[in-house]
Scaffold this motif. Structure first.
Motif, PDB file in Angstrom:
ATOM      1  N   HIS A 183       0.885  -1.176   0.000  1.00 18.81           N
ATOM      2  CA  HIS A 183       0.000   0.000   0.000  1.00 18.81           C
ATOM      3  C   HIS A 183       0.911   1.212   0.000  1.00 18.81           C
ATOM      4  O   HIS A 183       1.858   1.293   0.785  1.00 18.81           O
ATOM      5  CB  HIS A 183      -0.900   0.009   1.234  1.00 18.81           C
ATOM      6  CG  HIS A 183      -2.012   1.025   1.185  1.00 18.81           C
ATOM      7  ND1 HIS A 183      -1.778   2.377   1.024  1.00 18.81           N
ATOM      8  CD2 HIS A 183      -3.365   0.892   1.288  1.00 18.81           C
ATOM      9  CE1 HIS A 183      -2.936   3.025   1.020  1.00 18.81           C
ATOM     10  NE2 HIS A 183      -3.915   2.156   1.174  1.00 18.81           N
ATOM     11  N   CYS A 184       0.651   2.193  -0.871  1.00 23.44           N
ATOM     12  CA  CYS A 184       1.551   3.336  -1.001  1.00 23.44           C
ATOM     13  C   CYS A 184       1.415   4.343   0.141  1.00 23.44           C
ATOM     14  O   CYS A 184       2.282   5.210   0.293  1.00 23.44           O
ATOM     15  CB  CYS A 184       1.335   4.014  -2.346  1.00 23.44           C
ATOM     16  SG  CYS A 184      -0.325   4.661  -2.597  1.00 23.44           S
ATOM     17  N   LEU A 185       0.340   4.259   0.924  1.00 30.90           N
ATOM     18  CA  LEU A 185       0.068   5.172   2.036  1.00 30.90           C
ATOM     19  C   LEU A 185      -0.123   6.600   1.509  1.00 30.90           C
ATOM     20  O   LEU A 185       0.409   6.945   0.465  1.00 30.90           O
ATOM     21  CB  LEU A 185       1.182   5.121   3.081  1.00 30.90           C
ATOM     22  CG  LEU A 185       1.391   3.777   3.786  1.00 30.90           C
ATOM     23  CD1 LEU A 185       2.568   3.865   4.763  1.00 30.90           C
ATOM     24  CD2 LEU A 185       0.130   3.315   4.526  1.00 30.90           C
ATOM     25  N   PRO A 186      -0.910   7.419   2.224  1.00 32.93           N
ATOM     26  CA  PRO A 186      -1.613   7.120   3.470  1.00 32.93           C
ATOM     27  C   PRO A 186      -2.803   6.191   3.231  1.00 32.93           C
ATOM     28  O   PRO A 186      -3.378   6.170   2.134  1.00 32.93           O
ATOM     29  CB  PRO A 186      -2.088   8.490   3.943  1.00 32.93           C
ATOM     30  CG  PRO A 186      -2.270   9.272   2.677  1.00 32.93           C
ATOM     31  CD  PRO A 186      -1.165   8.813   1.763  1.00 32.93           C
ATOM     32  N   ALA A 187      -3.145   5.439   4.261  1.00 28.94           N
ATOM     33  CA  ALA A 187      -4.236   4.477   4.168  1.00 28.94           C
ATOM     34  C   ALA A 187      -5.455   4.969   4.931  1.00 28.94           C
ATOM     35  O   ALA A 187      -5.323   5.597   5.987  1.00 28.94           O
ATOM     36  CB  ALA A 187      -3.796   3.128   4.728  1.00 28.94           C
TER      37      ALA A 187
END
Length: 310
Positions: free
Chosen positions: A264-268
């Protein structure tokens, strides 16, 4: 030879891409071994969008190369008082050894690269997020030994900047990608065609699935991404409704292998595109992925400024 700029992942051909990732791995092992390599150099950084990982990793990466980082705020420069973008970039090119831009319209990054006489790095635009995808590949190389031949499933918006860049990263690295998106959010046909041409050389492939369960069945990697881009809050209700079946949770992962990892590249947005038990669980590489933004930023700065991934 590396390209003059990094506006998108495909600016690095497969050989240059592998070289940059190798350099990033070495810089991660010995982060201060290059601290005098760019001593006295400077990078100008403009952020028109909010940033945590990109801003901090870039500044620390520059410091580890001996560089000075100058943050450029449009409202604090003459840009905010009528000076043209072109005139500003010409002058900044005479002060800096590289320029970075995080912006909305990808065309703005291309305009900067067309004027600048120093390397330009796209640190995020609406169309591409290349620095993120380099960190993704480094993370997969660390975990699996190599990204070559891995099967990845991207779950969510197939037209997002993260998906666009991950598609190009998979093409350059020789990975097999399946994109699972709801109708209306499919990947750009032009980008897909270009990726497939690269994959003919690297051995990768790209396919599509409407059903996320189908996409993850053979996946080594499952990639989740936020459903609502920061510049499209007005689309929240519609996107949450359309993407509800594309959540990466324990039930979805039960259809993948026990060794499948999650990115996941974030922010989540916890509980939306990804659940906390997955984000913080044993299959998650998300925190290593975020940490790898630093050595990959360091490798990109060094490669573009010196003209060699060494």
């Amino acid at each position: 030879m590396p390209p003059g700029h990094l506006l998108r992942v495909s600016d690095f051909d497969p050989i240059a891409l592998a070289a940059v990732l190798d350099l990033a791995a070495r810089m991660k092992r010995e982060p201060l071994a290059w601290q005098h390599s760019l001593r006295g150099a400077a990078v100008g950084c403009s952020f028109e969008k909010p940033s945590t990982r990109t801003r901090v990793s870039l500044a620390v990466a520059a410091h580890r190369l001996g560089m000075t980082t100058v943050m450029l705020n449009k409202e604090e420069m003459q840009l905010g008082h009528g000076e043209t973008w072109e005139d500003t970039v010409r002058v900044l090119s005479s002060y800096f050894d590289a320029l970075t831009l995080r912006t909305f319209d990808h065309g703005t990054v291309e305009r900067m690269a067309g004027i600048a006489t120093v390397p330009v790095i796209n640190t995020l635009s609406n169309d591409h997020h290349p620095c993120q995808s380099l960190a993704d590949l480094l993370t997969l190389a660390e975990h699996f030994g190599t990204p070559v031949g891995l099967r990845a499933a991207f779950i969510g918006d197939g037209r997002s900047n993260t998906c666009n860049s991950f598609l190009e990263a998979c093409a350059g690295a020789g990975m097999h990608l399946t994109i699972a998106s709801p109708p209306g959010y499919e990947a750009d046909p032009g980008l897909v065609a270009a990726a497939r041409r690269t994959m003919q050389r690297t051995g990768g492939s790209v396919e599509f699935a409407g059903d996320p369960v189908e996409a993850v069945r053979q996946a080594d990697v499952v990639y989740a991404e936020v459903w609502v881009p920061m510049d499209r809050p007005q689309e929240r209700a519609e996107r949450v409704r359309r993407f509800a079946a594309y959540r990466v949770d324990a039930e979805l992962l039960s259809h993948a292998g026990a060794d499948t990892v999650v990115l996941h590249c974030l922010p989540a947005v916890r509980g939306e595109e990804i659940t906390s038990d997955v984000l913080d669980g044993p299959q998650s590489l998300v925190w290593r992925q975020a940490a790898n933004r630093l050595p990959t930023a360091q490798a990109v700065l060094h490669t573009l400024i010196t003209g060699a991934a060494d």
